[in-house]
Design an enzyme around this catalytic site. Structure first.
Site, PDB file in Angstrom:
ATOM      1  N   TRP A   1       0.824  -1.212   0.000  1.00 30.65           N
ATOM      2  CA  TRP A   1       0.000   0.000   0.000  1.00 30.65           C
ATOM      3  C   TRP A   1       0.850   1.251   0.000  1.00 30.65           C
ATOM      4  O   TRP A   1       0.534   2.236  -0.676  1.00 30.65           O
ATOM      5  CB  TRP A   1      -0.985  -0.003   1.159  1.00 30.65           C
ATOM      6  CG  TRP A   1      -1.992  -1.115   1.073  1.00 30.65           C
ATOM      7  CD1 TRP A   1      -2.179  -2.137   1.966  1.00 30.65           C
ATOM      8  CD2 TRP A   1      -2.961  -1.338   0.024  1.00 30.65           C
ATOM      9  NE1 TRP A   1      -3.175  -2.972   1.531  1.00 30.65           N
ATOM     10  CE2 TRP A   1      -3.675  -2.513   0.349  1.00 30.65           C
ATOM     11  CE3 TRP A   1      -3.271  -0.660  -1.155  1.00 30.65           C
ATOM     12  CZ2 TRP A   1      -4.690  -3.014  -0.463  1.00 30.65           C
ATOM     13  CZ3 TRP A   1      -4.293  -1.166  -1.967  1.00 30.65           C
ATOM     14  CH2 TRP A   1      -4.978  -2.326  -1.615  1.00 30.65           C
TER      15      TRP A   1
ATOM     16  N   ASP B   1      -1.610   6.963   6.036  1.00 30.38           N
ATOM     17  CA  ASP B   1      -2.727   6.077   5.705  1.00 30.38           C
ATOM     18  C   ASP B   1      -2.916   5.141   6.899  1.00 30.38           C
ATOM     19  O   ASP B   1      -2.044   4.322   7.185  1.00 30.38           O
ATOM     20  CB  ASP B   1      -2.361   5.292   4.431  1.00 30.38           C
ATOM     21  CG  ASP B   1      -3.354   4.191   4.097  1.00 30.38           C
ATOM     22  OD1 ASP B   1      -4.363   4.026   4.812  1.00 30.38           O
ATOM     23  OD2 ASP B   1      -3.111   3.478   3.098  1.00 30.38           O
TER      24      ASP B   1
ATOM     25  N   LYS C   1     -12.054  -1.554   6.602  1.00 29.13           N
ATOM     26  CA  LYS C   1     -11.231  -2.439   7.402  1.00 29.13           C
ATOM     27  C   LYS C   1     -11.762  -2.483   8.837  1.00 29.13           C
ATOM     28  O   LYS C   1     -11.994  -3.534   9.388  1.00 29.13           O
ATOM     29  CB  LYS C   1      -9.768  -1.985   7.396  1.00 29.13           C
ATOM     30  CG  LYS C   1      -9.185  -1.769   5.999  1.00 29.13           C
ATOM     31  CD  LYS C   1      -8.913  -3.075   5.263  1.00 29.13           C
ATOM     32  CE  LYS C   1      -8.808  -2.914   3.755  1.00 29.13           C
ATOM     33  NZ  LYS C   1      -7.638  -2.175   3.284  1.00 29.13           N
TER      34      LYS C   1
HETATM   35  C1  LIG Z   1      -7.128  -1.753   1.976  1.00 28.93           C
HETATM   36  C2  LIG Z   1      -6.127  -0.693   2.063  1.00 28.93           C
HETATM   37  C3  LIG Z   1      -6.034   0.326   1.112  1.00 28.93           C
HETATM   38  C4  LIG Z   1      -6.887   0.370  -0.132  1.00 28.93           C
HETATM   39  O1  LIG Z   1      -8.170   0.632   0.168  1.00 28.93           O
HETATM   40  P1  LIG Z   1      -9.285   0.751  -0.971  1.00 28.93           P
HETATM   41  O2  LIG Z   1     -10.393   1.380  -0.204  1.00 28.93           O
HETATM   42  O3  LIG Z   1      -9.585  -0.632  -1.445  1.00 28.93           O
HETATM   43  O4  LIG Z   1      -8.765   1.618  -2.042  1.00 28.93           O
HETATM   44  C5  LIG Z   1      -5.114   1.323   1.306  1.00 28.93           C
HETATM   45  N1  LIG Z   1      -4.303   1.319   2.369  1.00 28.93           N
HETATM   46  C6  LIG Z   1      -4.343   0.344   3.293  1.00 28.93           C
HETATM   47  C7  LIG Z   1      -3.422   0.398   4.449  1.00 28.93           C
HETATM   48  C8  LIG Z   1      -5.256  -0.690   3.178  1.00 28.93           C
HETATM   49  O5  LIG Z   1      -5.291  -1.655   4.105  1.00 28.93           O
END
Ligand SMILES: *Cc1c(COP(=O)(O)O)cnc(C)c1O
Length: 360
Positions: free
Chosen positions: A101, A171, A195
């Site tokens: 990511w 993030d 998540k």
């Molecule tokens: C799942 C995830 C993403 C991507 O998320 P989407 O909503 O599918 O674009 C980005 N960063 C992290 C840390 C993730 O776990």
């Protein structure tokens, strides 16, 4: 089979109380005669839903007034582009490579400028977080970017990097609202909600207001410009009304659980049950060393692909689903977010122990 314990990395489990409340309100939301999925996003009733969600989020996290809270679409992945487009002045930023990511975010930023890799843990398949005390950060970098909890590899930053005065962008998708979050340490902190917070389709950005600018990169699409959304309180266009409503219910649930401090205690306790078992197991091995271990995503392997596959299949038969690891790590991964009850983690560990004895 009734409800399963779902160890998926996301979309993931939601609190049963939240699902039940949504179910009770499904056909007739609070006397409106309609469901939240059917109502106008310009209606008074939806305006109350989004305002209350934001107020509860602010209370839960303790967001100061000089930060905006935006409910956006496009997931975490869309913010990979929005971050550089909105923050670049010199078109240069520093990225720490701690896995897929973080790397995807850097690649997106590299489309619009110079996204420098400051450090990487690729040499050991991302099983640790690099030392971030003295990174080669230069004054012309517009920000420093991290992925704070690495969903695939099961690592998390033990402490935030020394950004040498540059803005920190993080993030937090896979650790969002799992523990207290001091937003004043960040210029921008954001997470996709699927998540740990709500249903897929919403990403929440917390942005210090002075970073929401009009003079963004000229190629920035209207929809990716934070100012577009901030000026309209996340209602520039039709938002994910249903997703925001469910997030609002989860915020209330979290407040009722005692807030983020209480969640952290619970999550530490749950993670300890699993890591303690893994550290003494002869069959299953954790892939991450203690200082870097995520409380949310726990990867482990047997070292034997057939044994891994047998375990994943048998676990599913026992209502312990989605424990298969990401293909880049192999083995298994148990994601144990806020809504995973302690009983779920205990059920997994009991099953692993039984499996270990049977397959000794
Ligand atoms: C799942 C995830 C993403 C991507 O998320 P989407 O909503 O599918 O674009 C980005 N960063 C992290 C840390 C993730 O776990």
């Amino acid at each position: 089979m009734g409800r399963v314990y779902n160890f998926s990395a996301g979309p993931a489990m939601l609190p049963v109380e939240v699902l039940e409340e949504a179910q009770a309100d499904m056909l007739d939301y609070k006397g409106s005669g309609q469901s939240v999925m059917e109502m106008s996003h310009r209606s008074k009733i939806f305006d109350n839903i989004i305002k209350e969600a934001e107020a509860d989020f602010r209370k839960l996290v303790g967001v100061p007034d000089n930060y905006s809270v935006l409910f956006l679409q496009g997931g975490g992945s869309q913010q990979f582009a929005a971050v550089p487009l909105n923050l670049y002045k010199n078109r240069k930023a520093g990225y720490i490579n701690t896995g897929n990511w973080a790397n995807k975010a850097r690649q997106e930023a590299a489309r619009f400028g110079n996204a420098v890799e400051l450090a990487s843990s690729k040499d050991k398949n991302y099983t640790y977080i690099p030392d971030c005390s003295d990174l080669p950060i230069t004054d012309d970098m517009d920000y420093v970017y991290i992925c704070q909890n690495n969903t695939i590899y099961g690592t998390r930053y033990p402490e935030l990097p020394n950004t040498k005065g540059r803005e920190l962008v993080s993030d937090v998708s896979s650790m969002f609202l799992s523990e207290p979050l001091d937003v004043t340490k960040y210029g921008v902190v954001y997470g996709g909600v699927q998540k740990n917070v709500g249903p897929a389709g919403v990403v929440i950005d917390v942005i210090r207001k002075d970073l929401i600018r009009d003079d963004v990169c000229p190629e920035t699409p209207t929809m990716l410009k934070w100012k577009t959304q901030d000026d309209k309180d996340s209602l520039y266009n039709t938002p994910n009304c249903w997703g925001i409503y469910i997030c609002g219910l989860v915020f209330k649930w979290l407040l009722k659980q005692g807030g983020l401090g209480a969640m952290k205690e619970r999550n530490e306790h749950k993670a300890a049950i699993l890591y303690d078992y893994l550290d003494q197991s002869k069959l299953f091995h954790p892939t991450v060393q203690p200082p870097y271990r995520s409380l949310m995503n726990v990867p482990f392997v047997t070292g034997d692909k057939e044994m891994d596959a047998k375990f994943v299949a048998e676990a599913a038969e026992h209502g312990l689903v989605n424990v298969k690891g990401h293909r880049t790590v192999g083995g298994m991964r148990a994601s144990i977010y806020n809504a995973m009850p302690e009983e779920g983690v205990k059920a997994l560990v009991e099953f692993m122990d039984k499996f270990e004895k049977e397959n000794a």
